[in-house]
Enzyme design. Sequence first.
Site, mmCIF file in Angstrom:
data_model
loop_
_atom_site.group_PDB
_atom_site.id
_atom_site.type_symbol
_atom_site.label_atom_id
_atom_site.label_comp_id
_atom_site.label_asym_id
_atom_site.label_seq_id
_atom_site.Cartn_x
_atom_site.Cartn_y
_atom_site.Cartn_z
ATOM 1 N N HIS A 27 -8.987 28.376 25.161
ATOM 2 C CA HIS A 27 -9.809 27.359 26.206
ATOM 3 C C HIS A 27 -8.865 27.129 27.439
ATOM 4 C CE1 HIS A 27 -11.813 23.435 27.382
ATOM 5 N NE2 HIS A 27 -12.686 24.149 27.215
ATOM 6 N N LYS B 96 -7.195 27.958 31.012
ATOM 7 C CA LYS B 96 -7.472 28.585 32.250
ATOM 8 C C LYS B 96 -6.262 28.725 33.242
ATOM 9 C CE LYS B 96 -11.340 25.849 30.962
ATOM 10 N NZ LYS B 96 -11.336 24.901 30.099
ATOM 11 N N ASP C 70 2.441 36.812 41.263
ATOM 12 C CA ASP C 70 3.806 37.130 41.337
ATOM 13 C C ASP C 70 4.824 36.189 40.601
ATOM 14 O OD1 ASP C 70 3.306 39.322 43.017
ATOM 15 O OD2 ASP C 70 3.286 38.233 44.722
ATOM 16 N N HIS D 215 -16.405 17.289 34.627
ATOM 17 C CA HIS D 215 -15.707 18.219 33.706
ATOM 18 C C HIS D 215 -14.150 18.237 33.837
ATOM 19 C CE1 HIS D 215 -14.923 22.419 32.255
ATOM 20 N NE2 HIS D 215 -15.842 22.049 31.363
ATOM 21 N N LYS E 247 -10.505 17.257 33.153
ATOM 22 C CA LYS E 247 -9.419 16.542 32.063
ATOM 23 C C LYS E 247 -8.114 16.128 32.548
ATOM 24 C CE LYS E 247 -11.789 20.734 30.966
ATOM 25 N NZ LYS E 247 -12.773 20.373 30.228
ATOM 26 N N ASP F 87 0.292 4.170 33.870
ATOM 27 C CA ASP F 87 0.891 3.670 34.792
ATOM 28 C C ASP F 87 1.362 3.884 36.173
ATOM 29 O OD1 ASP F 87 1.371 1.810 32.427
ATOM 30 O OD2 ASP F 87 3.237 2.533 31.876
#
Length: 482
Positions: free
Chosen positions: A226, A228, A233, A400, A402, A407
Amino acid sequence: MIGASTANIVLDVIGIVFILNTLAIIFMVFRERRNPQSILLWVFAFYAIPIFSFLFYGLIGRGPKLSKKKKYLSEVLKNEEYYKLLEKSYSDLEGVSTGLSNDTMDFIAFSAWYNKSPCCIYNEVEIFTDIAEQYERMLQDIKNARHTVDVMYFIYKDSEIGRRLRDLLVEKAQEGVVVRMVIDDFGTWRAGNKFFKPIVKAGGEVVKFLASHIKYLNRNINYRNHRKMVVIDGKIAYTGGANIGDEYANKGKIPWRDTHLRLTGDVALVLAMRFLQDYAYATNKKVDADTVIPEQHDVTTVLPMQVVSDGPDSEEQSLKQTYIKLIYGAKKRIWLQTPYYIPDEAFQDALKSAINSGVDVRLMIPGIPDKKYVYYATKSYAAELVKAGAKVYMHSRFIHSKTLLVDDEISAVGTFNLDIRSFKLHFELSNFMYGRDCAKQMQDIFLADQESSKHFDKQAVEDRTRRERFMECIMRIFSPLF
C-alpha cells in the site's frame, strides 16, 4: 438406487469439508493465534457456508506466503550512507539546536530503537493538499532527473495522469536514466502489462509486488503493498496518500481530498532505501545500494524526521504501536484524518483514555464514502468515539488523507489508514515530522478542512436511522474480515 448413491456422495463431500474446516479452525487457533473475534467469525462462516468459506479462507484467510529473500534485503541495508543515518540517533540530535521538548526527544529515541528508524536531521518538506498541483511538481522534478527515478504505487490507473507519467518515464529511460517501477499486482489490475510495456521497451523496469500467474487465485491477494513513493536521484521524494489516477486530483466521480509530501534531504535517502528493499524482494535481485545515490543533497534546514514502515512480514504491527505510543503520551491534542476508521480494541481504548485525560481528540472521516460497506463500520466506530467525548468531523469530500497531529511538535503524513487492514495486512509507511512549523501547517490544514466538514456530534449520532444502525452493526461484526 441412483438417488441414494447421490445422497451418499453429497454426505461424503459434506463430511470431508467438515473435517477440512475443523482442521482450518485448529490451524487458526494454535498456529496463527488470531484474535478471538476473528476466529469466531471464521467458525461461523465455516459452518454456515462451509464449501465457499473453505475456498475463501484458502485464498485470502491465511497469512501471507513470503519467500525467504532476507539476504537481498540485508544487502540493501549494507550501505555506508544508510548506516551513517542510523548513527544520527538521539545522541546526535542533542548536538543540534532543534528547540524540541524532552517529550518529543524521548519519542524520537523510542522510534529509533523500536522501529530502527534513523532520525534524519536535515530536511525540507512541502505539504500538498491539491494533488493536481503535486502531480505537476512531481512531473517537473522527474523531467530534471539525471540518474535514477524509482516509482512505487499501490494503485496506478490508465488515466490522464497515468499516461503522462508513463510517457515521461519512457523519455527518461531513453535518455539513459535508471527507471525502476514497483507496482502492486492487485492494485494496478486496470493498467495491464500492455500499458507499462513502453517503459520496459525503453530500458526501464516494471515489476509487480506479490504477483501471481493467476491473479485471482493468488493466496497473497489480501496482503498488498500500500506504499506510495517516487524517489528522484536519491535526493527528492514524494510520498503520502495519493496514488496515480485522475480521481486523486479531484477529477473523478466523487469529490476528493488528499495529502501528499515533497521531501528533500536525508529523509529522501531513507525512502530510497525503503524502495530498494521492496524492489529487491519483488525482483529477487541483489542490489548494490552504494551505486544508487550518485549525489549528496545540499539541504541545511534542521527538520528532524523519521520514516516508519510496517507490513504483514512482521508480527509487531509497529506503526499501530507507534501511534498508540503517541496517543498515550499526548497532553494537549490528537487530531487524525483517515478515509477508513476501523480500529482494533487497543487503538480505540487508547483514544478513549486520551479523551478521559482531557486531551482534545478530533477525528476527520469522509462525508462521502467510496465503499459503502466500509463506511458503515467507520461510522459505527466513530459514533463510539463521539459518545466518549471526541469531536468527529465528516468532510464534504471523500477525504483520503492519512495524517496525524499530536500536541505542538509531532505530525505525520503517510499511507497508513486507521483500519485493521493497514494494521495487519498491508505494507505501509508513515513520515513523522518534528517541529512547531510543520505542526502549525498541519494544524492550519486540519482547521481549513474542518470548515468544509459537518460536525458528527452526539445529536447526529442519535439521529441515525434504524437502517443505518442495523447496517453499522452488521458491518462492524464483519470488520475483522475486511
